[in-house]
Design an enzyme around this catalytic site. Structure first.
Site, PDB file in Angstrom:
ATOM      1  CG  ASP A 107      -0.255   0.009   2.539  1.00 40.82           C
ATOM      2  OD1 ASP A 107       0.772  -0.687   2.680  1.00 40.82           O
ATOM      3  OD2 ASP A 107      -0.732   0.717   3.455  1.00 40.82           O
TER       4      ASP A 107
ATOM      5  CD  GLU B  73       4.269   0.598   6.816  1.00 43.13           C
ATOM      6  OE1 GLU B  73       5.133   0.802   7.676  1.00 43.13           O
ATOM      7  OE2 GLU B  73       3.937   1.471   5.978  1.00 43.13           O
TER       8      GLU B  73
END
Lengths: 356, 356
Positions: B72, B130
């Site tokens: 991400d 994350e």
């Protein structure tokens, strides 16, 4: 709209005034009633300006006393209509504006009606918008538009003072002490410079500051220097580059705002300070003959007014100016505002003795 | 959906990954592509969990290396699609995620495809979320649901480290130092007690604090203790009764959070402190044989990781854990994120040398 009975017991007049809501900006109904009642007396020149009502005698007397009270209140807080507890000398009026300051207004209106042969010419000022932004204050507007209506030898503002003469008032100044730094990640803090840490020294100076005590005309003023706000921080992992400490200084009326600012620049020497707001104090001026006469009539030692009030506007015109009104000022703006009836009578008697 | 060519130049693979937007919570398309590409290789066991893709060899080798990268990115900030500047060795990729951390992902995916006879068994972890709240972190979910997928002798997290081995990580703790006072009108300040003034002493301690420097396994950790927020104040004429200072402590991995908290309680002895947030650090663990071998392969001195990263999750499992990836970490989360192609090649070569 019931007519106000100005000649009746000023306690009942207070009750009548409390029951006409007049939150700042909505004083029109109350101002209408006050205007009508003053005009009906017949012996006063009456002028209306917005929601301020002015009335005066013109007897050609050598001295003039200005008596002022604001008609507005802070917002309603589930404290209207008026409630009563006790009876006789123990009667207490509860409700919005009872203390701040319809008790004082009632005393002044009662005197306007009943002191027909005063020893001084009298000017009455019932004004609007005292409880909100200073630039909407009715007294300020009169000062600009009809300045001679405020002139006299002594101004008595009927703000609550527990029926004690509170003389002059302290000035107030707000400053911002701003520190700058350099942003960095807190994991690499040595690459930055922490603006909040830089406030340690100004805060130390504040914490260790010894305020002056100043005696003027027998009134004891206690200054103050207090942090009223502090703010800084970017996020939980950033060394902040900006912080600001807001400080409120209350200064005795032997200093004007320029002297107060110079003092603050000395206290915070080495720091970036900006004055954001100030209001001049007012010297008590109790040596002026009419003022001295009033203090004698009040029969007590005058005390210093520590907060700022509209007396400062009169003092700025070079007049002696005092606060004198019924009610405990520390109850002002509280939901529990309440006014002992005996203080209303006491104030009316003192003023009658002085003015008759 | 174009298939990812894992065996091609990892710089081109980086470019392909950047051009598939994958802001936290929307990694599904990219996770699908990664899953398909890894399955197509044929030699890896592949498991999908949410938007996390896990793949591993099972060659029965005596040691295992875990290679992890998050898929991400932070939100798009007018920095997609990818732009290129320069050519050859001077080629630079510009765009969201180039640094944090699709360059690292590309290196790991490329190795998954091209190191067919590794010296250690390999586990690849490409995980989601994350960049947002810790409790949505995909690695945390795998740790709970599929813990044996994270076990090994060494974890290499491909976070940007300028292609240098950054070992372990520092812990982080946030505390609030709260002072109490008594409200009063600033004109009668002696009736109150100023909670902002009471922060003078904690701020002095902060400003004079000397952080530790700690050497572990040749890595030099620099601790920090920084105010990250300060707040107090009721209104411009009120002595405030409450103020709060927020402090962030970064502590070397020779201390755990309990030791860090004890230290902070000592620093702020006499004050009310509350821990609002913390994350344990991670020891570098470079004496472990596989870790030492990797440091040798990287050919340079390892440096301490000062920020907190997901290596701490592996360290908590008792493994050696390092950051190693292309890109300048100080560009992460900036609009100008950009990645020199030569660092991608350098990381791929170091890892190939180590793993082959």
């Amino acid at each position: 709209m019931t007519a106000l009975e100005l000649s009746a017991d000023p306690v009942e007049l207070t009750a009548a005034l409390v029951d006409v809501p007049s939150v700042s900006g909505t004083e029109d109904t109350l101002a209408d009633m006050v205007e009508t009642a003053l005009r009906d007396l017949g012996h006063l020149e009456v002028v209306r300006s917005g929601n301020t009502v002015l009335a005066r005698t013109d007897l050609g007397l050598p001295s003039r006393v200005v008596l002022a009270g604001h008609l507005d209140t802070v917002p309603i807080n589930d404290n209207l209509p008026l409630r009563r507890t006790g009876t006789g000398d123990d009667l207490v009026l509860h409700g919005l504006g009872s203390v701040d300051m319809k008790g004082g207004d009632a005393v002044l209106l009662h005197l306007a009606a009943t002191v027909r042969e005063p020893r001084h010419d009298l000017t009455f000022v019932f004004y609007d918008c005292e409880e909100i932004e200073a630039d909407r204050n009715g007294l300020g507007r009169i000062q600009r538009d009809l300045p001679d209506w405020l002139r006299g030898d002594l101004a008595i503002v009927g703000e609550p003072s527990n029926a004690v003469v509170e003389a002059g008032c302290q000035g107030t100044m707000r400053i911002e002490v701003r520190t700058k730094g350099v942003r960095a990640h807190t994991a690499r803090a040595w690459m930055g410079e922490n603006a909040i840490h830089a406030l340690a020294e100004p805060l130390r100076r504040l914490a260790e500051y010894e305020p002056r005590h100043v005696e003027i005309d027998g009134c004891h003023y206690r200054e103050g220097l207090q942090a009223v706000g502090i703010k800084g921080g970017v996020s939980g992992n950033v060394v902040p580059d900006d912080a600001v400490l807001t400080v409120n200084h209350r200064f005795a009326p032997d200093r004007d705002s320029a002297a107060a600012e110079a003092h603050l620049r000395e206290v915070f020497d080495g720091y970036d300070i900006v004055v954001t707001d100030f209001a001049e104090g007012a010297l008590p001026g109790l040596q002026a003959p009419v003022a001295a006469e009033f203090v004698r009539a009040a029969g007590g030692e005058p005390v210093a007014k520590l907060g700022w009030t509209d007396v400062a506007r009169f003092a700025a015109l070079g007049m002696a100016a005092v606060n004198f009104g019924p009610g405990d000022p520390t109850l002002a703006h509280t939901q529990q505002e309440n006014l002992p009836a005996h203080q209303v009578h006491q104030c009316a008697e003192v003023l009658r003795r002085f003015l008759s």
